[in-house]
Motif scaffolding. Structure first.
Motif, PDB file in Angstrom:
ATOM      1  N   ILE A 134       0.844  -1.087  -0.004  1.00  0.00           N
ATOM      2  CA  ILE A 134      -0.053   0.044  -0.007  1.00  0.00           C
ATOM      3  C   ILE A 134       0.901   1.222   0.150  1.00  0.00           C
ATOM      4  N   PHE A 135       2.075   1.225   0.617  1.00  0.00           N
ATOM      5  CA  PHE A 135       2.860   2.352   0.910  1.00  0.00           C
ATOM      6  C   PHE A 135       3.456   2.557  -0.620  1.00  0.00           C
ATOM      7  N   GLU A 136       3.820   1.630  -1.224  1.00  0.00           N
ATOM      8  CA  GLU A 136       4.402   1.592  -2.789  1.00  0.00           C
ATOM      9  C   GLU A 136       3.248   2.140  -3.520  1.00  0.00           C
ATOM     10  N   ILE A 137       2.032   1.854  -3.673  1.00  0.00           N
ATOM     11  CA  ILE A 137       0.858   2.174  -4.285  1.00  0.00           C
ATOM     12  C   ILE A 137       0.704   4.009  -3.923  1.00  0.00           C
ATOM     13  N   ALA A 138       0.678   4.135  -2.920  1.00  0.00           N
ATOM     14  CA  ALA A 138       0.572   5.583  -2.186  1.00  0.00           C
ATOM     15  C   ALA A 138       1.990   6.437  -2.763  1.00  0.00           C
ATOM     16  N   GLU A 139       3.141   5.913  -2.866  1.00  0.00           N
ATOM     17  CA  GLU A 139       4.317   6.604  -3.271  1.00  0.00           C
ATOM     18  C   GLU A 139       4.031   6.771  -4.810  1.00  0.00           C
ATOM     19  N   SER A 140       3.766   5.816  -5.369  1.00  0.00           N
ATOM     20  CA  SER A 140       3.556   5.727  -7.020  1.00  0.00           C
ATOM     21  C   SER A 140       2.720   6.806  -7.327  1.00  0.00           C
ATOM     22  N   ALA A 141       1.315   7.047  -6.435  1.00  0.00           N
ATOM     23  CA  ALA A 141       0.515   7.984  -6.908  1.00  0.00           C
ATOM     24  C   ALA A 141       0.988   9.102  -6.620  1.00  0.00           C
ATOM     25  N   ARG A 142       1.704   9.614  -5.378  1.00  0.00           N
ATOM     26  CA  ARG A 142       2.079  10.785  -5.383  1.00  0.00           C
ATOM     27  C   ARG A 142       3.106  11.167  -6.317  1.00  0.00           C
ATOM     28  N   ARG A 143       4.062  10.303  -6.786  1.00  0.00           N
ATOM     29  CA  ARG A 143       4.838  10.748  -7.997  1.00  0.00           C
ATOM     30  C   ARG A 143       4.220  11.157  -8.870  1.00  0.00           C
ATOM     31  N   GLU A 144       3.053  10.350  -9.423  1.00  0.00           N
ATOM     32  CA  GLU A 144       2.246  10.573 -10.548  1.00  0.00           C
ATOM     33  C   GLU A 144       1.579  11.933 -10.532  1.00  0.00           C
ATOM     34  N   ARG A 145       1.105  12.084  -9.262  1.00  0.00           N
ATOM     35  CA  ARG A 145       0.359  13.322  -8.980  1.00  0.00           C
ATOM     36  C   ARG A 145       1.363  14.741  -9.194  1.00  0.00           C
ATOM     37  N   SER A 146       2.572  14.318  -8.815  1.00  0.00           N
ATOM     38  CA  SER A 146       3.411  15.499  -8.931  1.00  0.00           C
ATOM     39  C   SER A 146       3.760  16.036 -10.304  1.00  0.00           C
ATOM     40  N   ALA A 147       3.995  14.679 -11.230  1.00  0.00           N
ATOM     41  CA  ALA A 147       4.289  14.936 -12.383  1.00  0.00           C
ATOM     42  C   ALA A 147       3.246  15.370 -13.453  1.00  0.00           C
ATOM     43  N   ILE A 148       1.812  15.141 -13.044  1.00  0.00           N
ATOM     44  CA  ILE A 148       0.633  15.655 -13.547  1.00  0.00           C
ATOM     45  C   ILE A 148       0.364  17.266 -13.137  1.00  0.00           C
ATOM     46  N   GLN A 149       0.685  17.521 -11.726  1.00  0.00           N
ATOM     47  CA  GLN A 149       0.539  18.882 -11.615  1.00  0.00           C
ATOM     48  C   GLN A 149       1.526  19.824 -12.449  1.00  0.00           C
ATOM     49  N   ASN A 150       2.998  19.279 -12.641  1.00  0.00           N
ATOM     50  CA  ASN A 150       3.771  20.139 -13.281  1.00  0.00           C
ATOM     51  C   ASN A 150       3.539  20.250 -14.710  1.00  0.00           C
ATOM     52  N   GLU A 151       2.737  18.996 -15.120  1.00  0.00           N
ATOM     53  CA  GLU A 151       2.342  19.198 -16.885  1.00  0.00           C
ATOM     54  C   GLU A 151       1.285  20.112 -16.901  1.00  0.00           C
ATOM     55  N   ILE A 152       0.154  20.153 -15.957  1.00  0.00           N
ATOM     56  CA  ILE A 152      -0.862  20.696 -16.085  1.00  0.00           C
ATOM     57  C   ILE A 152      -0.330  22.457 -15.992  1.00  0.00           C
ATOM     58  N   ALA A 153       0.523  22.600 -14.991  1.00  0.00           N
ATOM     59  CA  ALA A 153       1.315  24.044 -14.777  1.00  0.00           C
ATOM     60  C   ALA A 153       1.754  24.401 -16.394  1.00  0.00           C
ATOM     61  N   GLU A 154       2.490  23.604 -17.119  1.00  0.00           N
ATOM     62  CA  GLU A 154       3.062  23.734 -18.241  1.00  0.00           C
ATOM     63  C   GLU A 154       2.045  24.102 -19.494  1.00  0.00           C
ATOM     64  N   ILE A 155       0.884  23.022 -19.334  1.00  0.00           N
ATOM     65  CA  ILE A 155      -0.399  23.372 -20.301  1.00  0.00           C
ATOM     66  C   ILE A 155      -0.908  24.483 -20.037  1.00  0.00           C
ATOM     67  N   ARG A 156      -1.012  25.101 -18.904  1.00  0.00           N
ATOM     68  CA  ARG A 156      -1.717  26.356 -18.492  1.00  0.00           C
ATOM     69  C   ARG A 156      -1.129  27.475 -19.167  1.00  0.00           C
ATOM     70  N   GLU A 157       0.293  27.495 -19.088  1.00  0.00           N
ATOM     71  CA  GLU A 157       1.455  28.659 -19.597  1.00  0.00           C
ATOM     72  C   GLU A 157       1.171  28.309 -21.025  1.00  0.00           C
ATOM     73  N   GLU A 158       1.036  27.448 -21.736  1.00  0.00           N
ATOM     74  CA  GLU A 158       1.070  27.230 -23.110  1.00  0.00           C
ATOM     75  C   GLU A 158      -0.329  27.665 -23.459  1.00  0.00           C
ATOM     76  N   VAL A 159      -1.407  27.294 -22.651  1.00  0.00           N
ATOM     77  CA  VAL A 159      -2.712  27.981 -23.319  1.00  0.00           C
ATOM     78  C   VAL A 159      -2.788  29.419 -23.214  1.00  0.00           C
ATOM     79  N   TYR A 160      -2.256  30.044 -22.155  1.00  0.00           N
ATOM     80  CA  TYR A 160      -2.178  31.397 -22.254  1.00  0.00           C
ATOM     81  C   TYR A 160      -1.442  31.915 -23.395  1.00  0.00           C
ATOM     82  N   ALA A 161      -0.404  31.443 -23.796  1.00  0.00           N
ATOM     83  CA  ALA A 161       0.308  31.747 -24.792  1.00  0.00           C
ATOM     84  C   ALA A 161      -0.481  31.595 -26.306  1.00  0.00           C
ATOM     85  N   VAL A 162      -1.108  30.627 -26.383  1.00  0.00           N
ATOM     86  CA  VAL A 162      -1.847  30.039 -27.469  1.00  0.00           C
ATOM     87  C   VAL A 162      -2.985  30.935 -27.799  1.00  0.00           C
ATOM     88  N   VAL A 163      -3.702  31.573 -26.272  1.00  0.00           N
ATOM     89  CA  VAL A 163      -4.686  32.302 -26.637  1.00  0.00           C
ATOM     90  C   VAL A 163      -4.594  33.799 -27.133  1.00  0.00           C
TER      91      VAL A 163
END
Length: 381
Positions: A26-55
């Motif tokens: 369960i700890f490994e599942i939680a850690e894997s989910a946290r790592r994926e969450r961090s990666a997705i949060q970074n990707e969302i931040a990058e996409i938001r900046e790209e959306v602003y530029a495209v707009v």
């Protein structure tokens, strides 16, 4: 009925191994989910900046396209006044702008769709992490119970019926307290420090772009954020182990804590002390502070009181502590084996060879009384 203790011990050991293995998974599942969450949060931040530029690009292209269309309409109405090459050039520019605008709008839609998908994944990951943390807490309770009381099963069998429920509830309370402290640090200072790091990057970019006034304003805000984070850290440290207890003593620490409680909750709190602190051994100061702290925590969480009185009487061989509030009260018999707070205080008082009494009734307020002998040695836990 005869019980084979060695067989029971073997079953318990296998159970502990299985529970520990499940806990690791369960700890490994939680850690894997946290790592994926961090990666997705970074990707969302990058996409938001790209959306602003495209707009911004879409807005710019739309304006250019409108102007080009207006020019094309004027050329079409007065085509005799323009050369064929000029007409062809205007038409080509208009068509190119139309294509580029269409592609940019499509790019914007694609980015927004990707952002929405990532945000849905992020919500699912948050739910997975929360579920994993809950399971970790529950497994921690079971594991602590198995490796604690059950590891001495031969001795525990005679008294298991009396202590089984209390042991499990106390362990669960400890696990919940650890989870609360960890979450408080994560949601407070840890989040603030992450925000400070992000804002520092922003301030650095401002300085590179010679936006001095904006950078100074940003740094001023950062200073305030760091100050608030430091206050949070000090509060958490004080709750875990008030250093003032070692530096100033029991009475000044209680005075400060009662004052802070009054400011934080809006409940009028009064501390009255009789006797001298010099009569108390240092070993008793922390338990006494914890008793007052737990009583006031219960008042804040459950009592809905307007006034609470704390009376501490220090004698040469005895301490009397009374905490009384005018809150909603409760049925003492009904809550006796259900309140972690009351059970924790009772356990602490028993280690001090003291006594604890609770007087309360619905709508009649609550009065908690402790009597602790100072000369008796504390029990070994």
């Amino acid at each position: 009925m005869d019980i084979d203790i060695s067989l029971l011990d073997g079953v318990i050991k296998k159970t502990i191994q299985t529970v520990e293995s499940s806990q690791e998974q369960i700890f490994e599942i939680a850690e894997s989910a946290r790592r994926e969450r961090s990666a997705i949060q970074n990707e969302i931040a990058e996409i938001r900046e790209e959306v602003y530029a495209v707009v911004d690009l879409v807005d710019s292209l739309d304006l250019k396209y409108r102007k080009s269309r207006a020019m094309l309409a004027m050329v079409s109405r007065n085509f005799h006044s323009y050369t064929e090459e000029h007409i062809h050039q205007v038409y080509k520019e208009t068509n190119d702008l139309q294509v580029e605008l269409s592609l940019s709008r499509e790019r914007e839609a694609t980015l927004r769709q990707r952002r929405d998908e990532l945000e849905r994944r992020l919500q699912n990951l948050e739910a997975t992490i929360a579920k994993a943390e809950q399971l970790m807490t529950q497994i921690g309770v079971v594991l602590g119970y198995l490796t604690g009381d059950f590891s001495r099963v031969g001795e525990a069998l005679e008294t298991a019926k009396q202590h089984q429920q209390m042991g499990l509830q106390i362990i669960q309370a400890q696990e919940e307290e650890r989870k609360r402290v960890a979450r408080e640090i994560h949601d407070g200072p840890a989040q603030s420090m992450a925000n400070v790091a992000l804002r520092m990057d922003i301030a650095e970019k401002m300085l590179k772009n010679e936006q001095i006034l904006q950078a100074l304003a940003e740094l001023q805000e950062l200073k305030e954020m760091v100050r608030l984070s430091l206050a949070d850290v000090r509060r958490i440290i004080f709750d875990l182990r008030p250093m003032a207890l070692d530096d100033l003593g029991l009475i000044p620490t209680l005075q400060k804590y009662v004052q802070t409680f009054e400011e934080r909750t809006g409940t009028t709190a009064e501390l009255v002390v009789f006797g001298r602190e010099q009569d108390i051994d240092d070993a008793f100061k922390t338990p006494l502070f914890r008793l007052v702290q737990e009583c006031l925590n219960n008042v804040a969480k459950h009592a809905k009181a307007k006034v609470v009185h704390v009376k501490l009487e220090l004698q040469h061989d005895n301490v009397s502590l009374v905490v009384k509030d005018n809150g909603v009260g409760f049925d003492v018999i009904e809550r006796r084996n259900k309140s972690f707070g009351l059970m924790g205080m009772k356990e602490r008082v028993q280690l001090l060879n003291g006594t604890m009494e609770v007087a309360s009734a619905p709508l009649k307020g609550t009065k908690v009384m402790f009597q602790i002998p100072l000369k008796a040695k504390m029990q070994q836990s």
